[in-house]
Design a protein around this motif. Structure first.
Motif, mmCIF file in Angstrom:
data_model
loop_
_atom_site.group_PDB
_atom_site.id
_atom_site.type_symbol
_atom_site.label_atom_id
_atom_site.label_comp_id
_atom_site.label_asym_id
_atom_site.label_seq_id
_atom_site.Cartn_x
_atom_site.Cartn_y
_atom_site.Cartn_z
ATOM 1 N N ARG A 121 -4.595 2.110 2.338
ATOM 2 C CA ARG A 121 -5.510 1.026 1.581
ATOM 3 C C ARG A 121 -6.115 0.162 2.531
ATOM 4 O O ARG A 121 -6.144 0.867 4.020
ATOM 5 C CB ARG A 121 -4.339 -0.155 1.210
ATOM 6 N N PRO A 122 -7.196 -0.467 1.707
ATOM 7 C CA PRO A 122 -8.270 -0.798 3.036
ATOM 8 C C PRO A 122 -7.395 -2.305 4.209
ATOM 9 O O PRO A 122 -7.955 -2.326 5.253
ATOM 10 C CB PRO A 122 -8.890 -1.578 2.215
ATOM 11 N N SER A 123 -6.726 -2.765 4.146
ATOM 12 C CA SER A 123 -6.105 -3.993 4.859
ATOM 13 C C SER A 123 -4.257 -3.974 4.147
ATOM 14 O O SER A 123 -4.209 -3.342 3.485
ATOM 15 C CB SER A 123 -6.698 -5.096 3.822
ATOM 16 N N ASP A 124 -4.156 -5.149 5.283
ATOM 17 C CA ASP A 124 -2.668 -5.753 4.090
ATOM 18 C C ASP A 124 -2.663 -6.866 3.575
ATOM 19 O O ASP A 124 -2.107 -7.347 3.774
ATOM 20 C CB ASP A 124 -2.260 -6.386 6.088
ATOM 21 N N ASP A 125 -4.133 -7.028 3.348
ATOM 22 C CA ASP A 125 -3.404 -8.060 1.539
ATOM 23 C C ASP A 125 -2.005 -7.622 1.065
ATOM 24 O O ASP A 125 -1.807 -6.887 1.035
ATOM 25 C CB ASP A 125 -4.828 -8.312 1.019
ATOM 26 N N LYS A 126 -1.832 -8.565 0.272
ATOM 27 C CA LYS A 126 -0.682 -8.530 -0.252
ATOM 28 C C LYS A 126 -1.004 -8.074 -2.208
ATOM 29 O O LYS A 126 -0.266 -6.808 -2.111
ATOM 30 C CB LYS A 126 0.008 -9.881 -0.871
ATOM 31 N N GLU A 127 -2.162 -8.201 -2.214
ATOM 32 C CA GLU A 127 -2.127 -7.628 -3.279
ATOM 33 C C GLU A 127 -2.746 -5.929 -2.548
ATOM 34 O O GLU A 127 -2.195 -4.863 -3.651
ATOM 35 C CB GLU A 127 -4.231 -7.706 -4.199
ATOM 36 N N HIS A 128 -2.669 -5.435 -1.871
ATOM 37 C CA HIS A 128 -3.239 -4.310 -1.353
ATOM 38 C C HIS A 128 -2.006 -3.280 -1.314
ATOM 39 O O HIS A 128 -1.744 -2.476 -1.216
ATOM 40 C CB HIS A 128 -4.418 -3.979 -0.514
ATOM 41 N N ARG A 129 -1.533 -4.353 -0.794
ATOM 42 C CA ARG A 129 0.482 -3.721 -0.575
ATOM 43 C C ARG A 129 1.030 -3.160 -2.177
ATOM 44 O O ARG A 129 1.723 -2.551 -1.391
ATOM 45 C CB ARG A 129 1.117 -4.703 0.512
ATOM 46 N N ALA A 130 0.681 -4.418 -2.756
ATOM 47 C CA ALA A 130 1.642 -3.876 -3.496
ATOM 48 C C ALA A 130 1.003 -2.912 -5.166
ATOM 49 O O ALA A 130 1.617 -2.279 -4.993
ATOM 50 C CB ALA A 130 1.138 -5.034 -4.950
ATOM 51 N N GLN A 131 -0.039 -2.611 -4.825
ATOM 52 C CA GLN A 131 -1.099 -1.782 -5.182
ATOM 53 C C GLN A 131 -0.919 -0.071 -4.577
ATOM 54 O O GLN A 131 -0.607 0.872 -5.421
ATOM 55 C CB GLN A 131 -3.129 -2.342 -5.199
ATOM 56 N N HIS A 132 -0.579 0.191 -3.439
ATOM 57 C CA HIS A 132 -0.293 0.673 -2.484
ATOM 58 C C HIS A 132 0.975 1.466 -2.423
ATOM 59 O O HIS A 132 1.140 3.129 -3.248
ATOM 60 C CB HIS A 132 -0.704 0.281 -1.037
ATOM 61 N N GLY A 133 1.992 0.975 -3.043
ATOM 62 C CA GLY A 133 3.003 1.278 -3.595
ATOM 63 C C GLY A 133 3.210 1.647 -4.855
ATOM 64 O O GLY A 133 3.975 2.652 -4.757
ATOM 65 N N LEU A 134 2.566 0.824 -5.764
ATOM 66 C CA LEU A 134 2.467 1.243 -7.261
ATOM 67 C C LEU A 134 1.863 2.258 -7.383
ATOM 68 O O LEU A 134 2.630 3.273 -7.770
ATOM 69 C CB LEU A 134 1.918 0.128 -7.895
#
Length: 184
Positions: free
Chosen positions: A54-67
């Motif tokens: 993922r590109p950053s530690d934004d909340k949305e990016h963290r959620a999409q990463h695991g999903l």
């Protein structure tokens, strides 16, 4: 950092993975599945493993990463080994018969219920004497299999007083005592 997202996905023998324009396509002995990945995430194949970053530690990016890591893993497991769910019909007179892709259920209503299943799901109905009827569903797509199971279960959910209904094999239904137990 997401523990699930940063874990690499191992590609088993006989499975081919193709990554093109944020679409991951997985081919294996059980079938072919594809999934569109969020455009911010990058998916790479490195020496027999798939890595999602993922590109950053934004909340949305963290959620999409695991999903998306989990979705890709489920696709790889599905095309290599497949998924199987067994459902049990608990109740007097409850029956299930499967003919092709049509499942006929007799669940104590005044009429029989017919469900046409998608072609990706294989269905089998077993009825043995002195045992509850079983519905066995198999597919390479975990999401579709879960959706079909939820639809079948919604026709007659297990109730807590007698335990009648459609339940998964091995599922424990929390039972309640009736009104006679509390009379005093």
């Amino acid at each position: 950092m997401s523990r699930i997202g940063k874990a690499p996905i191992e590609i088993p023998a006989g499975v081919k993975v193709e990554i093109k324009d944020n679409v991951v396509t997985v081919k294996g002995p059980k079938g072919t599945l594809s999934q569109t990945v969020h455009p911010d995430l990058t998916v790479k194949e490195e020496d027999g493993h798939i890595v999602v970053t993922r590109p950053s530690d934004d909340k949305e990016h963290r959620a999409q990463h695991g999903l998306y890591r989990a979705l890709i893993h489920n696709m790889i497991v599905g095309v290599s080994t497949g998924y199987r769910k067994e459902m049990e019909l608990v109740g007097v007179g409850y029956r299930a018969t499967a003919t092709g892709q049509v499942l006929e259920l007799s669940l104590g209503y005044s009429h029989a219920i017919y469900i046409k299943l998608p072609p990706e799901v294989k269905v089998e109905a077993k009825s043995e004497r002195n045992k509850n009827p079983l519905i066995i569903l198999e597919s390479d797509d975990k999401q579709l299999l879960g959706q079909v199971c939820a639809k079948i279960r919604s026709l007659r959910k297990p109730e807590p007083y007698k335990g009648k209904g459609i339940k998964f094999v091995g599922e424990v239904i929390r039972r309640k005592s009736g009104k006679s137990a509390s009379a005093k």
